[in-house]
Scaffold this motif. Sequence first.
Motif, short mmCIF file in Angstrom:
data_model
loop_
_atom_site.label_atom_id
_atom_site.label_comp_id
_atom_site.label_asym_id
_atom_site.label_seq_id
_atom_site.Cartn_x
_atom_site.Cartn_y
_atom_site.Cartn_z
N PHE A 1 4.13 2.75 5.43
CA PHE A 1 3.52 3.65 6.40
C PHE A 1 2.89 2.82 7.52
N VAL A 2 3.34 3.06 8.74
CA VAL A 2 2.86 2.31 9.90
C VAL A 2 2.05 3.25 10.79
N GLU A 3 0.75 3.00 10.86
CA GLU A 3 -0.13 3.84 11.69
C GLU A 3 -0.19 3.27 13.10
N ILE A 4 0.14 4.11 14.09
CA ILE A 4 0.15 3.70 15.49
C ILE A 4 -0.97 4.41 16.24
N GLY A 5 -1.87 3.62 16.79
CA GLY A 5 -3.01 4.19 17.50
C GLY A 5 -4.28 3.49 17.10
N PRO A 6 -5.36 3.77 17.81
CA PRO A 6 -6.65 3.19 17.42
C PRO A 6 -7.08 3.68 16.04
N LEU B 1 -5.40 7.26 9.20
CA LEU B 1 -4.21 7.81 8.56
C LEU B 1 -3.74 6.98 7.37
N THR B 2 -3.81 5.66 7.51
CA THR B 2 -3.42 4.83 6.36
C THR B 2 -4.44 5.01 5.23
N GLY B 3 -5.68 5.31 5.57
CA GLY B 3 -6.67 5.64 4.53
C GLY B 3 -6.27 6.91 3.80
N PHE B 4 -5.81 7.91 4.54
CA PHE B 4 -5.35 9.16 3.92
C PHE B 4 -4.15 8.89 3.01
N VAL B 5 -3.25 8.02 3.47
CA VAL B 5 -2.05 7.68 2.69
C VAL B 5 -2.44 7.07 1.35
N SER C 1 1.87 3.45 -6.57
CA SER C 1 1.15 2.23 -6.22
C SER C 1 1.94 1.28 -5.33
N ASP C 2 3.25 1.50 -5.19
CA ASP C 2 4.08 0.53 -4.47
C ASP C 2 4.20 0.85 -2.98
N ILE C 3 3.06 1.15 -2.35
CA ILE C 3 3.10 1.48 -0.92
C ILE C 3 2.61 0.30 -0.09
N GLU C 4 3.04 0.28 1.15
CA GLU C 4 2.59 -0.72 2.12
C GLU C 4 2.05 0.02 3.33
N CYS C 5 0.83 -0.31 3.75
CA CYS C 5 0.21 0.33 4.89
C CYS C 5 -0.07 -0.69 5.98
N ILE C 6 0.39 -0.38 7.19
CA ILE C 6 0.27 -1.28 8.33
C ILE C 6 -0.37 -0.51 9.49
N THR C 7 -1.28 -1.14 10.20
CA THR C 7 -1.87 -0.50 11.38
C THR C 7 -1.48 -1.29 12.62
N LEU C 8 -1.11 -0.55 13.67
CA LEU C 8 -0.72 -1.17 14.94
C LEU C 8 -1.62 -0.65 16.05
N GLU C 9 -2.61 -1.43 16.38
CA GLU C 9 -3.51 -1.11 17.49
C GLU C 9 -3.58 -2.25 18.49
N THR C 10 -3.68 -3.47 17.99
CA THR C 10 -3.87 -4.63 18.86
C THR C 10 -2.54 -5.33 19.15
#
Length: 310
Positions: free
Chosen positions: A268-273, A277-281, A291-300
């Motif tokens: 799950f790739v969260e786009i935005g400040p 959303l990755t917390g909700f995931v 348990s085998d999920i990967e969460c990525i945030t793209l802001e910077t």
Amino acid sequence: MKTAFLYAGQGSQHKGMGEDLYRDFEEFREVIDGADASFDIKQMCFEDPDGKLSKTKYTQPCMVAFASGVTAILNKNGKKPDYLAGLSLGEYSALQAAGVWDSKKAISLAAFRGEAMTKAAEGVEAGMTAVMGLSEEALQKCVDEAKSEGVVSICNDNCPGQIVIGGEKKAVEKAAEIAKENGAKRCIPLNVSGPFHTKFMSAAGDALKDYFNDIEFSEEKIPVVFNVSGKEKGETETTQELLVKQVQSGVKMTQTIEYLLDKGVRRFVEIGPGKALTGFVKKTAKEKEISDIECITLETSEEVKSYIEK
């Protein structure tokens, strides 16, 4: 591994957002400089000179411009998801990423939506509160009991144990008080300028319905999971109808994430400040014992560069 891009909604905006991306990526600059709005989006995002970024009619086009800029960078570098979704306003960014509109049109749509929602909220002493630790069924009973104080309803089902209520301030406060008496762990008032995703937004929905008559909607190139249903568009449904319903009814984010997990999405790739959303995931996946999920945030800029190079 199947991947979903999730686009952030209103509330995570902040002064300076996207400044480093504008500096480092031509694709981001092209989106920001080409935005069609009644104000300077670049100045609003980077400097927020008059403190207006948190006002709905400015927030919405700025957030979609930011998201469209990041999407342009990812597209240029061959990064495509299997599914798309967004939280409320973020759904417009998801549809832009799916090819339903170009970035310029998506930003202008967000600007119109922000204006329509602002107008619909005029004269309403509004409130929205995040309630932690109650099931939807239990919270609905609290809401029903509080309706003697005015209009209140469930707005967003964000994830297991976190549901947002909204409406008239007195009624929202009463529902939160009853929720605490019935076992809610916390009730957190949200800093909002209107009773979003409630029946008070009916006028905004009507305005969008009329506006959409003159807008071309292309077919999705990537499947979008919609807020109002927590699944993909049905054969008899139209994107226009779903977006009208979305602005005046509750957001089913828990169901959206569950749907993606059931479809085999694990990245799950969260786009935005922000990282909401990755917390909700993570909370939703934990509830489903996945348990085998990967969460990525793209802001910077650094985060985007790292994801592209990965």
